[in-house]
Design a protein around this motif. Sequence first.
Motif, PDB file in Angstrom:
ATOM      1  N   ASP A 424       0.851  -1.180   0.000  1.00 52.13           N
ATOM      2  CA  ASP A 424       0.000   0.000   0.000  1.00 52.13           C
ATOM      3  C   ASP A 424       0.893   1.239   0.000  1.00 52.13           C
ATOM      4  O   ASP A 424       2.116   1.161   0.148  1.00 52.13           O
ATOM      5  N   ARG A 425       0.286   2.419  -0.178  1.00 57.07           N
ATOM      6  CA  ARG A 425       1.082   3.638  -0.363  1.00 57.07           C
ATOM      7  C   ARG A 425       1.936   3.947   0.860  1.00 57.07           C
ATOM      8  O   ARG A 425       3.091   4.354   0.737  1.00 57.07           O
ATOM      9  N   PHE A 428       4.769   1.458   1.005  1.00 60.13           N
ATOM     10  CA  PHE A 428       5.668   1.704  -0.126  1.00 60.13           C
ATOM     11  C   PHE A 428       6.558   2.910   0.150  1.00 60.13           C
ATOM     12  O   PHE A 428       7.780   2.862  -0.030  1.00 60.13           O
ATOM     13  N   CYS A 489       3.546  -0.698  -6.226  1.00 64.11           N
ATOM     14  CA  CYS A 489       2.462  -0.071  -5.459  1.00 64.11           C
ATOM     15  C   CYS A 489       1.385   0.417  -6.403  1.00 64.11           C
ATOM     16  O   CYS A 489       1.678   1.040  -7.430  1.00 64.11           O
TER      17      CYS A 489
END
Length: 826
Positions: A424-425, A428, A489
């Motif tokens: 996920d962001r 990442f 991602c």
Amino acid sequence: GKQTEQWMYESTESTSQPADRQAFLATLGGRIAAIEENWQSLCSQWDQEGLQDLYSRICELSEQSGEYELHQLNESLISIEVYLSSFVDSTQTPSPVQQEAISALIRNLRATAEAPTPEPAPPLPAATEPEVSEPEVTAPVAPVMSGESAEEVSKPATDILTLLSEHSAASPLVRTLAGREQRISAMDDADALVTAIDTLHPRLIIADQERLGEIEAVQPALDEVRNRQTNRPSLVFVSDDNDLQTRVRALRLGGDAFFVTPLDLPEVTERVLELSSPCRNETCRILVVEDDPAQAEFAASILRKARMEVQVVTDPLQVMEQLYSFRPDLILMDIYLPEVNGIELTAIIRDEKDFVTTPILFLSGEQSSDKQIDALSVGGDDFITKPIRPKHLLRVINHRIRRLKTLSTAIGGQGGRKPTGLLDRNAFTARIGKWLQAPQADEAAAVLHLIPDQYETLRERHGIGAMDALMNELLDLVAATVGPHDLLCRFDDHSITLLARRPDLQALEALADSLRSAVANGHITLDGDEVPITLSIGLCPVQGDADEAPSLLRRARRSAMAAQQAGGDQCHVYQPPPAAPELPTGPDIGKALAEDAFTVLYQPLLDLQGGGRHNYEVVLQLADGDGDLLPTRHVRELAARAGHLADVDRWLLGHALGILQTGTSDEQPLRLFVPLSTLPDETMLDWLQAQIGERGIKASDLVLDLPLPAVSREIEAARKAASRLYKMGVGLSLSRFSEKPAAFKVQKALRARYIRVATRLLKADRETISHIIHEAHEQSAKVIVANVDDPRSIDLHWSSGADYLQGDFIQQPLETMDYDFSQVVI
């Protein structure tokens, strides 16, 4: 028990209907386009009329986004509003650096507006007797183990119970949770709480410090009723005190979390929601490795009833294949398996980088402590002996998954990996940051941002649901093309980002070409038909340890958008702007830091309210080649160009701490104001906290002063830094404070104890000055008027209610702190 009262949250700021909100969202894109056009015109030719028009648009959009509870959009708009406010009604024109900063904020506004927008939760109706839902069975009853039936999971009649005192510090948290669609019931006393747990089956209980005694009085009953629940509700405490004794009391009452005010609401809200439902956003995936089909299905049925996704493996030789296809959040492992036992299998799994942090729980009838220790020593997280009650099994699994998510958030580890194999962001970004701390000298790295060129056209034709399927196909193609050590991602609805490492930049550019070719020839289908897709790619090389993950991501995205605007199906490599020209003359800042060559002066602040302290601001200066002291502004400009701005801030702060440690000969207490140019990051805050403890300094004697425009660019980071400082006891001051509403929005978010009025307002009319001071006092902030240069300014601000005066007219900076405050006459 007493009747419960359903929590009612009243929104005094938003009375708009959903239709109004949808109408606002429908026009949002056009309004942002007008802002972008307005700003581009200003960049070409600066004029006050155009600036005022842009500022009015921003302010109007800011107010409306707040009304419709679009919080991220509102924060982006406030950042722009604050930054522009210093140029409105001013002859000052932004420098090229300032123009780029505003451009970046406006680009971020567009990105924020394009992000998915959740619907706000409607107000909850009042209920004196909440209805209790019937138990909901989601799977057949499992076989019996040890004479006990598997317990069914009940759908709760309410999500959260609260036991709070009047004007509780937890009230903002409860209102925020209500806005996140949580059903909340408030209890009058601890007896009512115990009864409600038994009837309403909540997922979470929130109590504050003042109700600890009541809960202790009913602890046996509370423990009994909580343990009776299949999904034992979590217990959360909110406290104004962080002392060890209070925390121990909460722990002994079975507390699962303890939050100290002031609360970081976004962070605490997410933590509380995770505690109330560890699988809130996505189904938890459990891999059950058990060669006995009956035992495996029994465990699986318990987990499925708890709404978990389960994959059963009865052949241990198939485990590795299932790991990579199923991507479990947790593995339930038996020890005794044919051909390869569970201990050996765990050792093999732990050698796989993707599953090094995946929790592995052993579920076995093995009673030998040696065997249990063997199982844990190879990487097992826990050993559960059969038979086990279903609710206890669920409790252990939920705890392990919750802990993994907490650790993943803290360190950006593998636990942030999605079941699909993506990061996920947050994870990442954290992984990029971790790699930047220890880059490999023999390889090049870059962040690549991928945008499908046909996305908007296809979305209009097929709808957003079909586009999600298309993006999944695109992700599969990208994942098959990149290397095993590249990080991938899903950045947002219509883009993909990856961190790739190769021998050199040419190899990274070749990777971008391979990705474009793979997608162009990838036979991607949409609604059963093959559609042509091309990629625009932005490639931002990692230049060195000065890079930061958010900056790399922004540059890569900006480059991808440039590639798309240039026609698409191409890769743009980010090119850094040319370096600013060197100052013609100026001392070496790096050398000055190494040799402690700076000079520090001390300028007094007059306390108009008679607080009894001696207040000084530390003033940084540096001698040039001729021995003349350069002004602070010039020193900081040199530091910025040399990349040492944060280092200079730390040097000045360390000097101030040394003064506070030794104290002065005067008996009066001392307070030092330390102006910083940069927002202190977590590393600097950790250092400051350690220094305060090691030196035995009273934290309240220190105030950090931050410029409002710099803070406004990073409101969320500033909010977290302010919360850390507040917990330490260190004061916060906001300088260059304007009369604009946006400035007070930032002040409200950060709760700074002091504000410094912007220099341009020194000669403002009495009404303006009185308004600023009144609003600051309403928010419990004291007002500092600096740069006072004539007696009329003193009269104006003193009579308007300012708290402190400072300036060369009163007293120029001194080499020592020997100003005679007792002789001051105004």
